[in-house]
Design an enzyme around this catalytic site. Sequence first.
Site, PDB file in Angstrom:
ATOM      1  N   SER A  20       0.891  -1.292  -0.067  1.00 35.34           N
ATOM      2  CA  SER A  20      -0.045  -0.012  -0.015  1.00 35.34           C
ATOM      3  C   SER A  20       0.988   1.180   0.001  1.00 35.34           C
ATOM      4  O   SER A  20       2.064   1.303  -0.009  1.00 35.34           O
ATOM      5  CB  SER A  20      -0.799  -0.045   1.237  1.00 35.34           C
ATOM      6  OG  SER A  20      -0.132  -0.191   2.403  1.00 35.34           O
ATOM      7  N   SER A  21       0.226   2.410  -0.177  1.00 36.62           N
ATOM      8  CA  SER A  21       0.911   3.552   0.022  1.00 36.62           C
ATOM      9  C   SER A  21       2.034   3.954  -1.073  1.00 36.62           C
ATOM     10  O   SER A  21       2.940   4.604  -0.994  1.00 36.62           O
ATOM     11  CB  SER A  21       1.700   3.938   1.254  1.00 36.62           C
ATOM     12  OG  SER A  21       0.771   3.721   2.548  1.00 36.62           O
ATOM     13  N   LEU A  22       1.432   3.462  -2.418  1.00 37.64           N
ATOM     14  CA  LEU A  22       2.308   3.745  -3.464  1.00 37.64           C
ATOM     15  C   LEU A  22       2.095   4.755  -4.227  1.00 37.64           C
ATOM     16  O   LEU A  22       2.592   5.288  -5.106  1.00 37.64           O
ATOM     17  CB  LEU A  22       2.209   2.439  -4.618  1.00 37.64           C
ATOM     18  CG  LEU A  22       2.889   1.064  -4.142  1.00 37.64           C
ATOM     19  CD1 LEU A  22       2.844   0.069  -5.128  1.00 37.64           C
ATOM     20  CD2 LEU A  22       4.585   1.315  -4.067  1.00 37.64           C
ATOM     21  N   GLY A  25      -4.143   7.478  -5.529  1.00 38.71           N
ATOM     22  CA  GLY A  25      -4.636   8.773  -5.399  1.00 38.71           C
ATOM     23  C   GLY A  25      -4.020   9.507  -5.993  1.00 38.71           C
ATOM     24  O   GLY A  25      -4.657  10.445  -6.842  1.00 38.71           O
ATOM     25  N   GLU A 155     -10.489  -8.168   1.528  1.00 37.14           N
ATOM     26  CA  GLU A 155     -11.685  -6.869   1.942  1.00 37.14           C
ATOM     27  C   GLU A 155     -11.850  -6.523   0.343  1.00 37.14           C
ATOM     28  O   GLU A 155     -13.044  -5.953   0.309  1.00 37.14           O
ATOM     29  CB  GLU A 155     -11.527  -6.026   2.640  1.00 37.14           C
ATOM     30  CG  GLU A 155     -10.895  -6.456   4.240  1.00 37.14           C
ATOM     31  CD  GLU A 155      -9.591  -6.821   4.331  1.00 37.14           C
ATOM     32  OE1 GLU A 155      -8.805  -7.007   3.499  1.00 37.14           O
ATOM     33  OE2 GLU A 155      -9.084  -6.907   5.755  1.00 37.14           O
ATOM     34  N   CYS A 389     -11.229  26.085  13.527  1.00 35.17           N
ATOM     35  CA  CYS A 389     -12.071  25.103  14.253  1.00 35.17           C
ATOM     36  C   CYS A 389     -11.989  25.261  15.629  1.00 35.17           C
ATOM     37  O   CYS A 389     -12.085  26.164  16.508  1.00 35.17           O
ATOM     38  CB  CYS A 389     -12.161  23.887  13.598  1.00 35.17           C
ATOM     39  SG  CYS A 389     -13.595  22.724  14.244  1.00 35.17           S
ATOM     40  N   GLY A 391      -9.156  25.825  16.790  1.00 40.20           N
ATOM     41  CA  GLY A 391      -8.157  26.809  16.959  1.00 40.20           C
ATOM     42  C   GLY A 391      -8.961  27.998  17.111  1.00 40.20           C
ATOM     43  O   GLY A 391      -8.409  29.105  18.118  1.00 40.20           O
ATOM     44  N   GLN A 393     -12.005  28.225  18.912  1.00 34.97           N
ATOM     45  CA  GLN A 393     -12.260  27.996  20.184  1.00 34.97           C
ATOM     46  C   GLN A 393     -11.242  28.316  21.310  1.00 34.97           C
ATOM     47  O   GLN A 393     -11.562  28.782  22.430  1.00 34.97           O
ATOM     48  CB  GLN A 393     -12.867  26.659  20.252  1.00 34.97           C
ATOM     49  CG  GLN A 393     -14.322  26.213  19.336  1.00 34.97           C
ATOM     50  CD  GLN A 393     -14.662  24.908  19.383  1.00 34.97           C
ATOM     51  OE1 GLN A 393     -14.070  24.098  20.234  1.00 34.97           O
ATOM     52  NE2 GLN A 393     -15.644  24.679  18.427  1.00 34.97           N
ATOM     53  N   HIS A 525     -13.513  25.078   8.165  1.00 32.12           N
ATOM     54  CA  HIS A 525     -12.313  24.286   7.685  1.00 32.12           C
ATOM     55  C   HIS A 525     -11.852  24.819   6.153  1.00 32.12           C
ATOM     56  O   HIS A 525     -12.267  24.207   5.286  1.00 32.12           O
ATOM     57  CB  HIS A 525     -12.460  22.801   7.472  1.00 32.12           C
ATOM     58  CG  HIS A 525     -12.341  22.195   9.027  1.00 32.12           C
ATOM     59  ND1 HIS A 525     -11.285  21.905   9.687  1.00 32.12           N
ATOM     60  CD2 HIS A 525     -13.432  22.166   9.843  1.00 32.12           C
ATOM     61  CE1 HIS A 525     -11.655  21.491  10.803  1.00 32.12           C
ATOM     62  NE2 HIS A 525     -12.816  21.478  11.052  1.00 32.12           N
ATOM     63  N   GLU A 527      -9.428  24.956   4.702  1.00 36.49           N
ATOM     64  CA  GLU A 527      -8.269  24.193   3.881  1.00 36.49           C
ATOM     65  C   GLU A 527      -8.801  23.329   2.767  1.00 36.49           C
ATOM     66  O   GLU A 527      -8.220  22.861   1.828  1.00 36.49           O
ATOM     67  CB  GLU A 527      -7.633  23.354   4.608  1.00 36.49           C
ATOM     68  CG  GLU A 527      -8.317  22.249   5.612  1.00 36.49           C
ATOM     69  CD  GLU A 527      -8.873  22.556   6.938  1.00 36.49           C
ATOM     70  OE1 GLU A 527      -9.136  21.605   7.985  1.00 36.49           O
ATOM     71  OE2 GLU A 527      -9.131  23.673   7.052  1.00 36.49           O
TER      72      GLU A 527
END
Length: 561
Positions: A20-22, A25, A155, A389, A391, A393, A525, A527
């Site tokens: 994984s993590s190749l 996305g 899975e 958020c 931050g 508060q 948010h 971002e």
Amino acid sequence: MTSPAAAKTPLIFVTGGVVSSLGKGITAASLAAILEARGLRVTMMKLDPYINVDPGTMSPFQHGEVYVTDDGAETDLDLGHYERFVSTRLSGKNSITTGKIYDAVIRKERKGEYLGGTVQVIPHITDEIKQRIDAATQGFDVALVEIGGTVGDIESLPFLEAIRQIRTERGAAHAMFMHLTLVPYIAAAGELKTKPTQHSVKELRSIGIQPDVLICRAEQPLPEGEKRKIALFTNVPERAVITAIDLDNIYKIPAWLHEQGLDQLVVEQLRLEGAASADADLSEWAAVVDASQNPIDEVTIAMVGKYVDHKDAYKSVAEALKHGGIRQRTRVNIKWLESEDVERLGAEAMLSDVHGVLVPGGFGDRGFAGKVSTAEYARKHNLPYFGICYGMQAAIVDAARNLAGLEGANSTENDKQTPYPVIGLITEWRTSSGDVERRDDASDLGGTMRLGLQDQRIKAGTLAHRLYGADVVGERHRHRYEFNNHYRAPLEATGLVFSAKSMDDTLVEMIEWPQHPWFVACQAHPEFLSTPRKGHPLFVGFIRAARENKAGGQLLNEAAA
């Protein structure tokens, strides 16, 4: 007459193998960016094999960031990559989990929709997956569908079976497979090894899927001999064996893949009319890379969070900071600080060497005192402060305790017995006369999450209004606790300005200190709406303020800002 297959959106399925993590996305998003640059309308979606309905309740340490879409869906962080690379705004339909699929099928079974038949993985689960894919991709010229996990994971099998069926039903001209795999370099032998890729494709073929394109993740470009070898053993054309090397800037990836002809392979196989002869206009991406690689300035920003040991928990915030720098040719160096360390060592020791500080969102009491002391330090020392958020508060709690004389003020999330609940669930401070009511179903009164895109009105004459250049803006939310309106008057008496509120004036959305060089905090948010090609006005303004702080109050290179 148009066939049923031809009427549906052409699909590119992206799978991964070996480990994984190749970067499935990022690779999928980069290809989508190239296709969009060829004038195509592109959408993307993620199929995640975990049984959770969504990642909303998953630990940031394990899963990373929860990305929120306009419609309030809590999704995988890969949707953030997608939206940063393409202009399409995604929704909950673009994020499917095994949990969602099984939940939908079980509900249908309980309602008797299967007429008493035995409910099975094939065809009921796979049919549900196929229907979800169709619903999310209709109306576009092409869609990329990423399957989470790796080939061989138990899975993922229902998803892989579903996409195998789609290819069989639609044919190669309407659905294609792109497989991302690893070609490791063994230093002791001084060789690239193709066996992992061969075995990964063999595993894929054993379940009926023959890849059309191989994306080979390697430390260096594959020699022609290795490409020929991979092509021979995997039954993939040599020109369809694409190298994906480690690059120092993820926004270089679209150009790298385009140079190897990946988009042309897709256009030819899927017969994408109108794009076959058009070249991709990647000038915007070239400008992004140029601004990143050739900065005229540099700033250091402290990120004071609760999960900094797992930086993916703040993926969109970190990228948005970089985007703010890109818009003014400024390299942004992030100093990752654990809020508990600020609590333990003191803000002075941790923040004296930075040009600005950002306090991002989070949940729970752990480390909150460090966030409050960070806000206090920034306020007192004229250090540019950006609170998001939690931050915001934290900044409110600082003002309440240290300026309004409300000793012990806190959020009820952290202290149910606080004498001054300046932050709380709306049900905890709404008056019996109902003077505060939620403005829509997405913001209900039950203390659950306020999620998704919501409009807010910006107060004229404020820094926020100058930054946005608009009276009304929409931002995405993900939080439960709100500012308690009963404390508006005592906090306004300290000089704190509520610079944005909900459209019905019931919820505080932004605050700022007008006497401070740059102190802005928001409940939303922002971002999630930042992209490398456009940036976000709050992040651009924050980085500009950090540059001004570094320059001693007078910004140099005005023309580049």
